[in-house]
Design a protein around this motif. Structure first.
Motif, mmCIF file in Angstrom:
data_model
loop_
_atom_site.group_PDB
_atom_site.id
_atom_site.type_symbol
_atom_site.label_atom_id
_atom_site.label_comp_id
_atom_site.label_asym_id
_atom_site.label_seq_id
_atom_site.Cartn_x
_atom_site.Cartn_y
_atom_site.Cartn_z
ATOM 1 N N LEU A 52 32.765 22.760 20.804
ATOM 2 C CA LEU A 52 32.984 23.995 21.558
ATOM 3 C C LEU A 52 32.521 23.767 22.986
ATOM 4 N N VAL A 53 33.314 24.246 23.937
ATOM 5 C CA VAL A 53 33.051 24.012 25.357
ATOM 6 C C VAL A 53 33.021 25.343 26.092
ATOM 7 N N ILE A 54 32.049 25.488 26.979
ATOM 8 C CA ILE A 54 32.022 26.629 27.897
ATOM 9 C C ILE A 54 32.428 26.121 29.273
ATOM 10 N N GLY A 55 33.511 26.663 29.825
ATOM 11 C CA GLY A 55 33.969 26.283 31.152
ATOM 12 C C GLY A 55 33.558 27.325 32.180
ATOM 13 N N VAL A 56 32.953 26.872 33.266
ATOM 14 C CA VAL A 56 32.531 27.747 34.364
ATOM 15 C C VAL A 56 33.256 27.263 35.612
ATOM 16 N N PHE A 57 34.262 27.999 36.038
ATOM 17 C CA PHE A 57 35.186 27.491 37.055
ATOM 18 C C PHE A 57 34.775 27.900 38.468
ATOM 19 N N THR A 58 34.971 26.977 39.372
ATOM 20 C CA THR A 58 34.593 27.147 40.781
ATOM 21 C C THR A 58 35.577 28.043 41.527
ATOM 22 N N ASN A 59 35.016 28.925 42.388
ATOM 23 C CA ASN A 59 35.819 29.663 43.372
ATOM 24 C C ASN A 59 36.979 30.421 42.734
ATOM 25 N N GLU A 60 36.703 31.134 41.655
ATOM 26 C CA GLU A 60 37.772 31.941 41.040
ATOM 27 C C GLU A 60 38.189 33.082 41.956
ATOM 28 N N GLU A 61 37.210 33.686 42.623
ATOM 29 C CA GLU A 61 37.523 34.860 43.440
ATOM 30 C C GLU A 61 38.312 34.513 44.697
ATOM 31 N N GLY A 62 38.097 33.325 45.241
ATOM 32 C CA GLY A 62 38.771 32.979 46.488
ATOM 33 C C GLY A 62 38.242 33.758 47.678
ATOM 34 N N ALA A 63 37.039 34.322 47.549
ATOM 35 C CA ALA A 63 36.486 35.141 48.626
ATOM 36 C C ALA A 63 35.965 34.308 49.787
ATOM 37 N N ARG A 64 35.727 33.018 49.530
ATOM 38 C CA ARG A 64 35.267 32.132 50.611
ATOM 39 C C ARG A 64 36.284 31.048 50.929
ATOM 40 N N PHE A 65 36.880 30.478 49.903
ATOM 41 C CA PHE A 65 37.865 29.409 50.082
ATOM 42 C C PHE A 65 39.179 29.811 49.417
ATOM 43 N N ALA A 66 40.291 29.431 50.021
ATOM 44 C CA ALA A 66 41.611 29.713 49.446
ATOM 45 C C ALA A 66 42.170 28.430 48.822
ATOM 46 N N PRO A 67 42.918 28.563 47.709
ATOM 47 C CA PRO A 67 43.298 29.807 47.047
ATOM 48 C C PRO A 67 42.262 30.263 46.023
#
Length: 412
Positions: free
Chosen positions: A120-135
């Motif tokens: 089982l893996v927990i993934g925590v993804f970078t910059n989902e919101e895109g509030a600082r970097f696009a996309p």
């Protein structure tokens, strides 16, 4: 023989509250933009929790974090997860709820001394919101092969600082190639961020699909002239044309699943007694059906052309973003429904109106989402709130769904 698996709801709720304190400013506002010091603080806390649960920690080149409960099985792992970055002045649930619930699921199995039939893996993804970097949804997009990692690392913020440099600075520029862990399926538990579940007094949303999104910028050029001396019929009024587009869009989607929004608008010269020479505005079109979304885009283009021809105006459009609708895996959606039903929780199928990491992961594996109600439909806001009972219910549905997929028979 059934194995009883219990989820520690108090720990889940306390972790949500604790994580929600990381990144607050002097005024108490929560802002945890990707690859900032606040993001590092939250990442460090999460890694500590993962380590305490005995998970292997991996970080890939785009900064995605993976906590792995390793199994000896050669079956492809099952992945759960979301993100922990936020918008400016955010609430505490968006993204974090899905990550921390995934951790609670693994800990519940460990406490019950049961083993899933795969890692089982927990993934925590970078910059989902895109509030600082696009996309936005960048980490999962890179992971799914939709964006080159080198290009993503060169993305810069408003001050010209690159994501790659910031990940290195905060210690989360990993070496693992994005996509190296190929899951058998991906599940994301999330607050709805909309009013539907609360309005219908429903506890669980089994998300069957996700809307396609079409963003455009429209610029209408007319002629500036005196507001008092220029007769109405002799005007080339860009402001009036923009207003007509707004009304057209509302009528275009009325009574359908489509939505249309003009969220930004600006007139020039922006003077009270001058007919606008220019109107610039955005158009956000969404629909869960690609054919219908395309038809909305064509209808808008035709309407803009008619305005240009009939009003003596010039119309220019610029594509800002475009994503196709996503249909989630039917078997996973059905299992979510069954898990909710087994707990006597009200459940409805629904469409996600917002983008999520699950839509990117659906490119490489079966994926689905679970929603719980958002009070007032509010998110990306300090007033973002979901009742504790609903948070716990959603985590239980995730637990039961994972247990079913991973060969653990749960009776809670």
């Amino acid at each position: 023989m059934k194995t009883t698996v219990s989820l520690d709801s108090e720990t889940l709720l306390s972790r949500l509250a604790l994580l929600g304190e990381i990144g607050r400013d002097e005024q108490g506002r929560l802002t945890r933009l990707a690859a900032t010091d606040a993001d590092k603080g939250a990442r460090d806390q999460l890694v500590d929790w993962f380590g305490a649960a005995g998970l292997e920690i991996h970080v890939d080149r785009i900064g995605n974090i993976f906590g792995v409960w390793v199994s000896a099985s050669d079956k492809a792992p099952l992945m759960m997860g979301s993100h922990i970055d936020s918008v400016v002045n955010a609430g505490i649930y968006d993204g974090c709820y899905g990550v921390l619930s995934a951790l609670s699921v693994i800990e519940a199995m460990q406490q019950a001394r049961v083993r899933p039939d795969r890692s089982l893996v927990i993934g925590v993804f970078t910059n989902e919101e895109g509030a600082r970097f696009a996309p936005d949804m960048m980490g999962s997009l890179v992971y799914a092969g939709g964006l080159d990692v080198e290009q993503a690392l060169l993305a810069s913020d408003a001050n010209g600082v690159t994501l790659g440099d910031e990940l290195s600075r905060i210690g989360y520029a990993g070496e693992m190639a994005p996509g190296a862990i190929r899951p058998s399926a991906f599940l994301e538990l999330h607050i709805e961020q909309g009013p539907v579940l609360e309005h219908e007094a429903c506890t669980i949303g089994a998300v069957a699909d996700l809307q396609g999104i079409s963003w455009q910028k429209v610029r209408i050029s007319g002629v500036a002239n005196h507001a008092g001396t220029t007769p109405t019929q002799l005007r080339a009024d860009a402001g009036l044309a923009a207003a007509r587009v707004v009304v057209f869009l509302r009528e275009l989607v009325a009574g359908s699943n489509s939505v249309a929004t003009v969220g930004c608008i600006r007139f020039a010269p922006d003077v009270i007694n001058v007919v606008p020479a220019c109107a610039e505005f955005t158009v956000d079109l969404r629909d869960p059906d690609e054919t219908i979304l395309q038809s909305r885009e064509i209808a808008l283009a035709e309407f803009l052309k008619s305005l240009e021809d009939s009003e003596g105006l010039t119309v220019e459009t610029e594509r800002l973003a475009r994503s196709q609708p996503v249909r989630f895996d039917e078997r996973l959606v059905q299992q979510i429904e069954q898990s909710a039903s087994a707990r006597s929780l009200s459940c409805r199928r629904m469409t996600s109106g917002a983008g999520h990491d699950a839509q990117m992961m659906a490119r490489i594996c079966p994926a689905a989402m679970i929603f719980v109600p958002s009070k007032g439909g509010i998110s990306h806001n300090p007033r973002e709130h979901t009742e504790e009972a609903a948070l716990i219910a959603g985590a239980h549905v995730l637990l039961d769904t994972v247990c079913h997929i991973a060969g653990v028979c749960a009776s809670l």
